[in-house]
Design a protein around this motif. Structure first.
Motif, PDB file in Angstrom:
ATOM      1  N   PHE A   1      -4.323  11.452  -1.955  1.00 50.57           N
ATOM      2  CA  PHE A   1      -3.482  10.313  -2.295  1.00 50.57           C
ATOM      3  C   PHE A   1      -3.611   9.201  -1.263  1.00 50.57           C
ATOM      4  O   PHE A   1      -3.689   8.018  -1.610  1.00 50.57           O
ATOM      5  CB  PHE A   1      -2.015  10.756  -2.408  1.00 50.57           C
ATOM      6  CG  PHE A   1      -1.660  11.366  -3.730  1.00 50.57           C
ATOM      7  CD1 PHE A   1      -1.646  10.596  -4.890  1.00 50.57           C
ATOM      8  CD2 PHE A   1      -1.340  12.704  -3.824  1.00 50.57           C
ATOM      9  CE1 PHE A   1      -1.321  11.156  -6.116  1.00 50.57           C
ATOM     10  CE2 PHE A   1      -1.010  13.276  -5.044  1.00 50.57           C
ATOM     11  CZ  PHE A   1      -1.001  12.494  -6.192  1.00 50.57           C
ATOM     12  N   LYS A   2      -3.625   9.565   0.014  1.00 53.61           N
ATOM     13  CA  LYS A   2      -3.720   8.556   1.062  1.00 53.61           C
ATOM     14  C   LYS A   2      -5.038   7.800   0.977  1.00 53.61           C
ATOM     15  O   LYS A   2      -5.069   6.571   1.145  1.00 53.61           O
ATOM     16  CB  LYS A   2      -3.592   9.226   2.434  1.00 53.61           C
ATOM     17  CG  LYS A   2      -2.182   9.698   2.760  1.00 53.61           C
ATOM     18  CD  LYS A   2      -2.114  10.379   4.111  1.00 53.61           C
ATOM     19  CE  LYS A   2      -2.477   9.442   5.238  1.00 53.61           C
ATOM     20  NZ  LYS A   2      -2.347  10.096   6.559  1.00 53.61           N
TER      21      LYS A   2
ATOM     22  N   HIS B   1      -2.315  15.719  -0.465  1.00 52.58           N
ATOM     23  CA  HIS B   1      -1.720  14.603   0.269  1.00 52.58           C
ATOM     24  C   HIS B   1      -2.798  13.684   0.836  1.00 52.58           C
ATOM     25  O   HIS B   1      -2.678  12.456   0.777  1.00 52.58           O
ATOM     26  CB  HIS B   1      -0.845  15.163   1.399  1.00 52.58           C
ATOM     27  CG  HIS B   1      -0.321  14.127   2.342  1.00 52.58           C
ATOM     28  ND1 HIS B   1       0.648  13.210   1.979  1.00 52.58           N
ATOM     29  CD2 HIS B   1      -0.640  13.844   3.633  1.00 52.58           C
ATOM     30  CE1 HIS B   1       0.914  12.421   3.005  1.00 52.58           C
ATOM     31  NE2 HIS B   1       0.150  12.786   4.016  1.00 52.58           N
TER      32      HIS B   1
ATOM     33  N   TYR C   1       1.096   4.192  -2.976  1.00 56.27           N
ATOM     34  CA  TYR C   1       1.018   5.619  -2.650  1.00 56.27           C
ATOM     35  C   TYR C   1       2.196   6.385  -3.255  1.00 56.27           C
ATOM     36  O   TYR C   1       2.019   7.454  -3.865  1.00 56.27           O
ATOM     37  CB  TYR C   1       0.986   5.778  -1.137  1.00 56.27           C
ATOM     38  CG  TYR C   1       1.215   7.187  -0.642  1.00 56.27           C
ATOM     39  CD1 TYR C   1       0.180   8.118  -0.654  1.00 56.27           C
ATOM     40  CD2 TYR C   1       2.458   7.582  -0.163  1.00 56.27           C
ATOM     41  CE1 TYR C   1       0.386   9.407  -0.201  1.00 56.27           C
ATOM     42  CE2 TYR C   1       2.674   8.864   0.290  1.00 56.27           C
ATOM     43  CZ  TYR C   1       1.643   9.773   0.271  1.00 56.27           C
ATOM     44  OH  TYR C   1       1.861  11.052   0.711  1.00 56.27           O
TER      45      TYR C   1
ATOM     46  N   ARG D   1       0.842  -1.210   0.000  1.00 61.35           N
ATOM     47  CA  ARG D   1       0.000   0.000   0.000  1.00 61.35           C
ATOM     48  C   ARG D   1       0.871   1.253   0.000  1.00 61.35           C
ATOM     49  O   ARG D   1       0.551   2.236  -0.672  1.00 61.35           O
ATOM     50  CB  ARG D   1      -0.929  -0.019   1.215  1.00 61.35           C
ATOM     51  CG  ARG D   1      -2.030  -1.066   1.146  1.00 61.35           C
ATOM     52  CD  ARG D   1      -3.105  -0.797   2.183  1.00 61.35           C
ATOM     53  NE  ARG D   1      -2.592  -0.942   3.537  1.00 61.35           N
ATOM     54  CZ  ARG D   1      -2.622  -2.059   4.249  1.00 61.35           C
ATOM     55  NH1 ARG D   1      -3.131  -3.165   3.706  1.00 61.35           N
ATOM     56  NH2 ARG D   1      -2.149  -2.097   5.471  1.00 61.35           N
ATOM     57  N   ARG D   2       1.961   1.202   0.735  1.00 63.48           N
ATOM     58  CA  ARG D   2       2.887   2.330   0.730  1.00 63.48           C
ATOM     59  C   ARG D   2       3.541   2.506  -0.632  1.00 63.48           C
ATOM     60  O   ARG D   2       3.748   3.630  -1.109  1.00 63.48           O
ATOM     61  CB  ARG D   2       3.967   2.081   1.789  1.00 63.48           C
ATOM     62  CG  ARG D   2       4.977   3.214   1.956  1.00 63.48           C
ATOM     63  CD  ARG D   2       4.332   4.423   2.553  1.00 63.48           C
ATOM     64  NE  ARG D   2       5.285   5.516   2.709  1.00 63.48           N
ATOM     65  CZ  ARG D   2       4.966   6.748   3.049  1.00 63.48           C
ATOM     66  NH1 ARG D   2       3.692   7.065   3.259  1.00 63.48           N
ATOM     67  NH2 ARG D   2       5.884   7.685   3.174  1.00 63.48           N
TER      68      ARG D   2
ATOM     69  N   LYS E   1       2.213   9.291  -6.397  1.00 65.76           N
ATOM     70  CA  LYS E   1       2.728  10.650  -6.179  1.00 65.76           C
ATOM     71  C   LYS E   1       3.650  11.097  -7.301  1.00 65.76           C
ATOM     72  O   LYS E   1       3.858  12.300  -7.486  1.00 65.76           O
ATOM     73  CB  LYS E   1       3.494  10.690  -4.849  1.00 65.76           C
ATOM     74  CG  LYS E   1       2.610  10.560  -3.620  1.00 65.76           C
ATOM     75  CD  LYS E   1       2.016  11.869  -3.176  1.00 65.76           C
ATOM     76  CE  LYS E   1       3.040  12.742  -2.510  1.00 65.76           C
ATOM     77  NZ  LYS E   1       2.430  13.984  -1.965  1.00 65.76           N
TER      78      LYS E   1
ATOM     79  N   SER F   1      -5.257   5.742  -2.664  1.00 62.27           N
ATOM     80  CA  SER F   1      -4.286   4.667  -2.863  1.00 62.27           C
ATOM     81  C   SER F   1      -4.680   3.386  -2.137  1.00 62.27           C
ATOM     82  O   SER F   1      -4.150   2.316  -2.448  1.00 62.27           O
ATOM     83  CB  SER F   1      -2.899   5.118  -2.394  1.00 62.27           C
ATOM     84  OG  SER F   1      -2.903   5.431  -1.019  1.00 62.27           O
ATOM     85  N   ARG F   2      -5.595   3.466  -1.186  1.00 63.84           N
ATOM     86  CA  ARG F   2      -5.987   2.266  -0.446  1.00 63.84           C
ATOM     87  C   ARG F   2      -6.794   1.301  -1.302  1.00 63.84           C
ATOM     88  O   ARG F   2      -6.678   0.085  -1.152  1.00 63.84           O
ATOM     89  CB  ARG F   2      -6.811   2.664   0.783  1.00 63.84           C
ATOM     90  CG  ARG F   2      -6.066   3.503   1.803  1.00 63.84           C
ATOM     91  CD  ARG F   2      -6.867   3.623   3.084  1.00 63.84           C
ATOM     92  NE  ARG F   2      -6.266   4.584   4.009  1.00 63.84           N
ATOM     93  CZ  ARG F   2      -6.734   5.802   4.245  1.00 63.84           C
ATOM     94  NH1 ARG F   2      -7.831   6.205   3.606  1.00 63.84           N
ATOM     95  NH2 ARG F   2      -6.145   6.613   5.092  1.00 63.84           N
TER      96      ARG F   2
END
Length: 381
Positions: A103-104, A100, A85, A81-82, A89, A107-108
């Motif tokens: 995106f968080k 920001h 993300y 997941r990171r 970006k 992205s999940r």
């Protein structure tokens, strides 16, 4: 005294020189190190990786990115997941219009779609990023960008267009992607098309937001409805945060919700470093502040007498520490509403985040009662 040195001084003994044997030379010619003449090695040391190496590295990352997106979001690890993300970006078309927090949230649950060669996509309900393959636009307008706003949930929704003619008549010189000859343009990996604001279905026979796949393509899609839900959820959280900021201040706890709502609309977030002077004694403050985090120090300017010579005194201005303003406290209301000078100096004692309402906005509010507001001025007095 002339012979004193000779009594204790000892002569240095010089040992005989032992010559070293000459090195044995071979009749064979020593091989030349070819790498010493390879300029590419030195260029790589100075500039880092070459463009070819970077391209191969990006290709490997892209393959890994597509494989991760093919998984169900619930099956992805924290590291995956990171990774999603971070990759999102780096996409210019997304970083220019998403925050920001966007995106968080996106992205999940983001996924990739596979489109076969020759198929047509009408991108009026989502924004697409090409991960693999190439796409050819069939219209002059194939991408609608939105501006990143600090208070999206208070902004008005953008206008909608049902055809290219309506678009160009309304926006002849906008930042939208317009092409005079769209059939000669090919979009490749990391290019984007579509919209994050849902548009109505195009008219029959129109090529509005229409693109055709030149190859078998892998596309990352952000659904416009999902994006709208994310912004709506963010708006609720932001509104609740602002309401809590007001209600937790001691002198606003009994305020009605309608009056608090009028204040929350005008709040702007600001950060200040330690040691920053927010208000100076004797000035009319230009804002009302609510402390979200950190603390401020309050000083009062006093004039005292100081003895500097025998039987002589002189006046000296000195700052006297009065106390601290902690989180969930406010200041500046009386000075703004009554337009009277502030009676103390406030300096940030740590990094401070404030919810600020400008004086112009505070004076316009119709529901604010001057008699119902108490601030640090009244406390100090």
């Amino acid at each position: 005294m002339k012979h004193y040195k000779k009594i204790f001084q000892k002569e240095k003994k010089i040992l005989p020189y032992i010559p070293t044997p000459p090195a044995k030379t071979s009749s064979l010619v020593c091989p030349i190190n070819v790498d010493l003449h390879n300029i590419g090695i030195y260029v790589r040391d100075i500039h880092g990786q070459t463009s070819v190496e970077l391209a191969l590295q990006f290709k490997d990352k892209l393959e890994e990115f597509i494989n991760v997106l093919k998984k169900f979001p619930i099956h992805r690890s924290h590291a995956e997941r990171r990774f999603v993300y971070k990759m999102m970006k780096t996409m210019p078309d997304l970083s220019s219009q998403l925050t920001h927090e966007d995106f968080k949230a996106l992205s999940r649950n983001i996924t990739a779609e596979t489109w076969l060669k020759g198929t047509t996509v009408i991108a009026n309900e989502g924004f697409y990023i090409i991960l693999k393959g190439s796409v050819r636009p069939r219209c002059k307008v194939y991408k609608k960008m939105i501006e990143v706003m600090s208070a999206d949930f208070f902004s008005e929704p953008p206008s909608e267009y049902s055809s290219e003619e309506d678009f160009f008549q309304e926006n002849p010189l906008t930042e939208y992607r317009s092409l005079m000859n769209p059939h000669y343009v090919i979009l490749g990996p990391w290019n984007g098309f579509g919209t994050l604001i849902e548009l109505p279905e195009p008219k029959m026979g129109s090529n509005f937001y229409s693109l055709i796949m030149e190859d078998d393509c892998e596309l990352l899609k952000i659904n416009a409805k999902e994006y709208a839900k994310v912004k709506e959820e963010q708006a609720k959280i932001e509104k609740l945060t602002r309401e809590q900021l007001i209600h937790k201040c001691p002198y606003y706890r009994n305020w009605p919700k309608l009056s608090v709502d009028e204040l929350t609309v005008h709040i702007k977030w600001r950060r200040y470093p330690p040691g920053h002077v927010l208000v100076t004694d004797g000035e009319i403050i230009s804002f009302v502040a609510y402390i979200q985090s950190g603390f401020c120090k309050v000083y009062r300017e006093v004039i005292g007498l100081m003895k500097y010579q025998l039987r002589k005194m002189k006046k000296k201005r000195k700052r006297v520490f009065m106390g601290k303003l902690q989180e969930k406290e406010s200041f500046g209301e009386i000075s703004v509403l009554l337009q009277i000078p502030f009676t103390c100096t406030i300096i940030t004692g740590s990094e401070v985040e404030l919810g600020v309402i400008d004086a112009e906005d505070m004076l316009v509010l119709s529901k604010v009662s001057v008699t119902g507001i108490t601030c640090i001025d009244a406390i100090i007095d």
